[in-house]
Design a protein around this motif. Structure first.
Motif: not given
Length: 209
Positions: A26-55
């Motif tokens: 997961l860290l390798d993916g996070a550092l190379t753009g394999a996925f992005s994250v978004q905060r949502q829900g009450w107080f934006r406390r839930t962090v969800t994983v979304h596709p990154g910009d990397m092909n």
């Protein structure tokens, strides 16, 4: 991921290294753009994983390509959800990648409880690669490492194996140095690091090592 495996001497599926392959991936993916994250829900406390910009086809190695493809194809999940998902496929991917690089081989997990969950572990064979990885960890705790070094050394700290990797360095001082540089990491990597620190705190409260 490879730094974590090399510097810790391998992975044996036991409590000390149980989430090392999945969290490292997961860290390798996070550092190379394999996925992005978004905060949502009450107080934006839930962090969800979304596709990154990397092909996914352009990922630096097969394991990250596989992770990026899975993120593109799977339903949304939190960082914790993806840690659990990666636990299913990451160990085999990590072992195959290291075996292909000629720096590791598969072995039987040392702990009998680990053998109930995983039928293999991994030992590092390449002493030069091991020494190089240890130097990168030392650079990170001394404030000289790059983003990858800092993120993966924080992973080792969360797994409580950092004192075994660099026993001459004060863990308190090392953690202070590392946490002071968390802000330098990309947001997805910071979320993975935060998740692993929470995992460590929970283990400590439960009386784990």
């Amino acid at each position: 991921m490879l730094l974590a495996a090399k510097s810790s001497g391998g992975w044996h599926g036991d409590q000390a290294t149980e989430v090392l392959p999945s969290a490292g991936l997961l860290l390798d993916g996070a550092l190379t753009g394999a996925f992005s994250v978004q905060r949502q829900g009450w107080f934006r406390r839930t962090v969800t994983v979304h596709p990154g910009d990397m092909n996914p086809a352009l990922a630096p190695d097969q394991a990250v390509r596989d992770l990026a493809r899975r993120v593109h194809e799977a339903t949304l999940g939190t960082v914790w959800t993806w840690l659990e998902r990666a636990a299913v496929f990451a160990p085999d991917l990590v072992c195959r990648e290291l075996e292909t690089a000629g720096v590791a081989h598969r072995c039987t997990p040392r702990d009998w409880r680990a053998r109930l969950v995983n039928d293999f572990g991994m030992d590092i064979d390449d002493t030069q690669a091991h020494r190089h990885a240890l130097q990168r960890v030392l650079d990170a705790v001394e404030g000289r490492g790059n983003q990858s070094d800092v993120a993966l050394t924080l992973l080792l700290d969360a797994q409580n194996v950092l004192p075994h990797v660099v026993p001459a360095v004060s863990r308190r001082r090392a953690r202070r140095q590392l946490l002071a540089r968390v802000h330098e990491l990309p947001t997805p990597a910071r979320e993975v690091v935060d998740m692993m620190q929470s995992w460590r705190h929970r283990r400590e409260m439960e009386g784990g090592d």
